[in-house]
Scaffold this active site. Structure first.
Site, PDB file in Angstrom:
ATOM      1  N   ASP A  33     -10.816   2.198  -2.519  1.00 17.80           N
ATOM      2  CA  ASP A  33     -11.242   2.036  -1.129  1.00 17.80           C
ATOM      3  C   ASP A  33     -12.757   2.119  -1.037  1.00 17.80           C
ATOM      4  O   ASP A  33     -13.318   1.914   0.033  1.00 17.80           O
ATOM      5  CB  ASP A  33     -10.631   3.140  -0.259  1.00 17.80           C
ATOM      6  CG  ASP A  33      -9.243   2.764   0.217  1.00 17.80           C
ATOM      7  OD1 ASP A  33      -8.820   1.629  -0.061  1.00 17.80           O
ATOM      8  OD2 ASP A  33      -8.591   3.595   0.857  1.00 17.80           O
ATOM      9  N   ASP A  81       0.843  -1.195   0.000  1.00 21.80           N
ATOM     10  CA  ASP A  81       0.000   0.000   0.000  1.00 21.80           C
ATOM     11  C   ASP A  81       0.880   1.247   0.000  1.00 21.80           C
ATOM     12  O   ASP A  81       2.054   1.205   0.388  1.00 21.80           O
ATOM     13  CB  ASP A  81      -0.851  -0.048   1.291  1.00 21.80           C
ATOM     14  CG  ASP A  81      -2.062   0.855   1.273  1.00 21.80           C
ATOM     15  OD1 ASP A  81      -2.244   1.593   0.285  1.00 21.80           O
ATOM     16  OD2 ASP A  81      -2.826   0.823   2.255  1.00 21.80           O
TER      17      ASP A  81
HETATM   18  C1  DGJ Z   1      -5.609   2.190   2.345  1.00 22.75           C
HETATM   19  C2  DGJ Z   1      -6.038   0.931   1.646  1.00 22.75           C
HETATM   20  O1  DGJ Z   1      -6.596   1.214   0.419  1.00 22.75           O
HETATM   21  C3  DGJ Z   1      -6.992   0.173   2.557  1.00 22.75           C
HETATM   22  O2  DGJ Z   1      -7.483  -0.948   1.899  1.00 22.75           O
HETATM   23  C4  DGJ Z   1      -6.257  -0.200   3.820  1.00 22.75           C
HETATM   24  O3  DGJ Z   1      -5.230  -1.099   3.511  1.00 22.75           O
HETATM   25  C5  DGJ Z   1      -5.707   1.041   4.484  1.00 22.75           C
HETATM   26  N1  DGJ Z   1      -4.925   1.839   3.573  1.00 22.75           N
HETATM   27  C6  DGJ Z   1      -4.865   0.673   5.681  1.00 22.75           C
HETATM   28  O4  DGJ Z   1      -4.274   1.753   6.254  1.00 22.75           O
END
Ligand code: DGJ
Length: 761
Positions: A531, A471
């Site tokens: 997200d 990420d």
């Molecule tokens: C952003 C990601 O897109 C989420 O799925 C998750 O992993 C969060 N970060 C965790 O901080």
């Protein structure tokens, strides 16, 4: 196939031709890019400029037909009469250097003899056409590379300083191409939790630019775009597709000049770029992907999908089924311990999930997003058995283990920052501002690269992780050279970590789709698309992405309802139906599922497992059913799965006709609908028309009953010939409030339907 005949170069794919020639002045004139033609001298495509235009400048003195501004090229310079945007800008100590690159020679190289490119490239062509152009006055040579891969042409450029003074590359595109036509452009735009929304506009004299300045390919403007003739639809008309194998700041522009020629180019964003080239040094552009289809947007998308599945994603994962995962993030956020995770793993395993992913919050002081990022030492308060203990327990539950990391970011409140405050990425002058309480690490420093490689490799080794979610959650504080160096360093880090671990499934993520691009796909076979897991929002996001990226690369999860970002309540079946058209996962607190929901999810997973290869690798197509809904299908030689999604339902609904594509006209098909399970509470007070006891529509009894009692939705089951189904079939009518006997389709707002169409033996 690539060949040259009488100064005309032909590139032929399965269904496409790309043709250009060397003109009398030594420039590369674009002739044709479109459906396959076979051999042609290309004369009919040449523009006949006659006596030129009033204010134009003649390139060849006395030849009014040599005005560069009004001819179509494969590359162009500046200062010799082409006043359109140039794909190249170089500077020396005196300022902008005019360039006029003319043809010297060509070679058709076997791929194994191609230059050792630093940037990732596709691996699907046996041969590469290398054209050498030179400008002695400017002191440069330029190599243009062309290759053919199925129905895709890949182009890139390589600049060399052949003079004896230092040059600076201010701008260098991967390709430039001019073509005639009344065209429109489709782009993917948005932001966080709103990625890849489609926008269409006409191409005219005002330049349109697709650019990212965030340091990433960005959720604001994806590098992929399409150009198409105005009348093109999903299935008909001429549609071109373009994309860039690059993950950083990118740039593309389209503009039509007064003679009706559209200039199109794409490459690294020139913003802030000033790349020093000492005598003898090179500057390399990323590879650009071009395709065309006369079968509308679906034809173009199909070309891109095949190319990515077969020649972009890492070899080990090509056509390999992607596991159905459970991810802990939306269920727990940072608040978990081993007991809670194992309880979720138990439940996920019983539902049929194959991979358990522990997301953010497992290391250092990372109990919220303000602390601990960068310190990859397991938090033993949360996980007393460490990564080994947890992953072992997950595996005992018959699931693989996956883990989250964010190696590029650090919180100022972390051990790593306190030890190495100088490792932070900045322009060297200003203290970077924080994003999600983080800085980025300066990946261009070798000690930072070593640190990341060591940290990530040891996380994988300690946990034995079969999956890694990589990420990154903020945009970059730098631009220009540094931003480009950052991406080159990122690719080198990824190579070092994964070259000998091809079987570890890497899912790239950047706050969702902030780095959804072909560069990352060369390392990571799937990318977390957004997200936003609200299925209605996902219709726009996944649809937008589907124009250029196949379902096999999109992470798509079922989450809780009402949705955390939209507060919208949606049926569980719609959440799954939307996520089926990608790599399916579940990301919600499994403790809160009702009996019906547990049953539904088990059936969803079973269904997806049966048809997973079609969902992930089948031919994906969109059908235009207007703005109120979406219709998507995936197919292989024997099955089609068709999903129909509704945004808002209307009273007195009209009859519908469901058209199915890609069938064998002569074969017989069985059409079955996947029955939606609809809790009785959906009917509210209407339940009293049939219930022996009077119930309060907003009361607890009906609410509780809805957790295990369902009403029957219309079921379709019939056999029909492919030729007929391709014209469509009329399903049972929609519920309209005038009566219900189990034969009406209970779709409703945010409802969806799934049909399975199977060829009979
Ligand atoms: C952003 C990601 O897109 C989420 O799925 C998750 O992993 C969060 N970060 C965790 O901080």
């Amino acid at each position: 196939m690539i060949y040259e005949k009488n100064g005309v170069f032909h590139l032929e794919g399965n269904s496409i031709s790309y043709i250009f020639m060397i003109d009398d002045a030594g420039h590369l004139e674009h002739l044709y890019f479109g459906p396959k033609l076979g051999e042609t001298a290309g004369d009919s495509f040449r523009l006949k400029p006659g006596f030129g235009f009033g204010t134009s400048v003649e390139y060849l003195e006395g030849d009014p037909s040599s005005c560069l501004n009004d001819l179509p090229y494969e590359w162009s310079g500046f200062g010799y009469g082409d006043y359109r945007e140039s794909p190249l800008e170089i500077e020396d100590s005196e300022g902008l250097v005019f360039t006029d690159l003319t043809y010297c020679s060509y070679k058709i190289l076997l791929s194994k003899d191609a230059p050792n490119f630093e940037l990732p490239h596709h691996d699907g062509s046996d041969e590469i056409l290398q054209l050498k152009l030179a400008d002695e006055n400017a002191g440069i040579i330029m190599f243009l590379y062309y290759s053919v891969c199925g129905d895709v042409i890949c182009r890139s450029s390589l600049l060399k300083n052949t003079g004896n003074r230092i040059l600076y590359t201010r701008k260098m595109m991967s390709f430039c191409m001019d073509m005639l036509g009344d065209l429109e452009i489709l782009t993917l735009n948005g932001g966080w939790i709103r990625e890849a929304h489609i926008q269409k506009s006409e191409i005219g004299p005002t330049k349109q630019v697709i650019e990212s300045l965030t340091g990433f390919s960005s959720n604001i403007h994806n590098p992929a775009f399409s150009i198409y003739e105005r009348k093109a639809t999903e299935d008909c008309g001429l549609v071109y597709g373009f994309n860039l194998i690059y993950s950083g700041n990118h740039y593309a522009s389209v503009q039509k000049n007064a003679s009706g020629i559209n200039r199109i180019m794409q490459g690294i964003s020139p913003h802030g770029l000033r790349w020093e080239l000492k005598p003898g040094e090179y500057f390399e552009s990323p590879e650009c992907v071009l395709t065309v289809s006369n079968q509308g947007f679906n034809g173009m998308s199909g070309n891109m999908h095949r190319f990515i599945n077969e020649h972009i994603v890492p070899k080990y994962w090509r056509k390999r089924p992607r596991p159905i995962l459970f991810n802990s993030w939306e269920a727990c956020m940072f608040d978990f311990n081993e007991r809670k995770l194992i309880d979720l793993a138990d439940r996920a395993s019983k539902l049929g999930c194959e991979l358990f992913v522990m997301d953010d919050g497992w290391f250092g002081e990372r109990n919220d997003d303000t602390k601990g990022l960068g310190d990859y030492t397991v938090n033993l308060k949360k996980l007393p058995g460490g990564l080994r203990g947890l992953s072992g327990k997950v595996r005992n539950r018959n699931m693989k283990f996956g883990i989250w990391v964010e190696p590029e970011g650090v919180n100022p409140n972390s051990e790593i920052y306190r030890e190495h405050p100088d490792w932070i990425l900045s322009d060297g002058r200003n203290l970077p501002r924080l994003g999600r309480h983080e800085h980025l690490l300066d990946l261009t420093r070798s000690e930072v690269q070593d640190y990341i490689v060591e940290q990530v490799r040891s996380v994988i080794e300690e946990s034995g992780a079969e999956y890694l979610k990589w990420d990154v959650n903020r945009n970059s504080p730098v631009t220009g050279n540094k931003a480009h160096q950052y991406i080159l360093s990122l690719y080198s880090i990824l190579k070092r970590i994964f070259a000998d671990k091809p079987e570890v499934l890497l899912e790239s993520c950047a706050s969702g789709g902030n780095r959804f691009d072909l560069g990352m796909l060369c390392f990571s076979p799937q990318i977390w698309a957004s997200d936003d897991t609200d299925p209605i929002e996902r219709l726009d996001i996944q649809k937008g992405l589907s124009y250029f990226y196949p379902p096999s690369v999109m992470g798509c999860h079922v989450s809780a309802s009402p949705h955390a970002q939209t507060l919208r309540s949606t049926p569980l079946e719609t959440r799954a139906n939307a996520a089926f058209f990608g790599c399916l996962g579940y990301e919600l607190d499994l403790n809160h599922l009702s009996t019906i929901e547990i049953k539904q999810i088990r059936e969803q997973i079973k269904f997806y497992k049966n048809y997973r290869l079609i969902f992930q690798y089948g031919i994906f197509t969109r059908t235009d059913i207007g703005t109120e809904g979406e219709q998507w299908q995936v197919s292989d030689d024997s099955d089609v799965i068709l999903g129909r999604f509704r945004r808002i339902s209307h009273a007195a609904p009209p009859y519908e006709n469901i058209v199915i594509k890609h069938l064998d006209p002569e074969a017989s098909y069985k059409v079955t609908s996947r029955i939606n399970k609809i809790g009785v509470q959906k009917f509210g007070g209407m339940i009293n028309y049939v219930s022996p006891v009077k119930l309060n529509p907003g009361g607890i009894v009906l609410h509780e009953a809805g957790k295990f009692l369902t009403v029957k939705d219309a079921a379709e089951e019939f056999t029909e010939k492919g030729a007929v189904l391709m014209q469509g079939f009329v399903p049972q009518n929609l519920f309209a409030g005038t009566g219900y006997d189990g034969r009406q389709r209970l779709v409703g707002d945010f409802g969806s339907e799934l049909y399975l169409i199977s060829k009979k033996a």
